[in-house]
Design an enzyme around this catalytic site. Sequence first.
Site, short mmCIF file in Angstrom:
data_model
loop_
_atom_site.label_atom_id
_atom_site.label_comp_id
_atom_site.label_asym_id
_atom_site.label_seq_id
_atom_site.Cartn_x
_atom_site.Cartn_y
_atom_site.Cartn_z
N CYS A 140 -8.81 -33.30 26.21
CA CYS A 140 -9.49 -33.04 27.57
C CYS A 140 -9.78 -34.60 27.55
O CYS A 140 -10.02 -35.72 26.59
CB CYS A 140 -11.03 -33.19 27.61
N ASP B 181 -14.76 -43.74 39.66
CA ASP B 181 -13.44 -42.61 39.89
C ASP B 181 -11.89 -43.99 40.54
O ASP B 181 -12.24 -44.80 40.64
CB ASP B 181 -14.01 -41.42 41.01
N HIS C 94 -14.07 -30.08 32.76
CA HIS C 94 -14.63 -31.22 31.94
C HIS C 94 -15.85 -31.04 33.01
O HIS C 94 -15.56 -31.80 33.82
CB HIS C 94 -14.68 -32.38 31.65
N HIS D 204 -18.45 -32.39 34.93
CA HIS D 204 -18.62 -34.14 35.42
C HIS D 204 -19.23 -33.76 37.50
O HIS D 204 -19.05 -33.38 37.83
CB HIS D 204 -17.25 -34.76 35.76
#
Length: 115
Positions: free
Chosen positions: A5, A31, A99, A101
């Site tokens: 991951c 990001d 995952h 988020h």
Amino acid sequence: MSDECIFCKIARKEVPTQPVYEDHDLLAFDDIRPVAPVHVLIVPKEHMVNLNDAGKNDVPLLGKALRLAAKIADERGVAESGYRVVVNNGEQGGQIVPHLHFHLVGGRPLSPGLG
């Protein structure tokens, strides 16, 4: 944590990033493909695929992540003008990284509605 991951690798410092925030439970960073001037990802360090993996014991962590979103929004100067916190769940929900988020997005007018 998962071996493959990308967010787990970032949490283990195997992939470099500049943290906006970090503690024992959460990591926040900008990001790499922002959709707005403010686009921060808030990631639990414990691997969970999405909200469906979260259990009763994870409720404090989820609340902590949302409070962190508000804190970062304030620090980034978008708390008063407005921002969005988004969790994408599953392929049809727009989730790309498997995952859990939270996306904190702001700094420009965002379209109303969700679809």
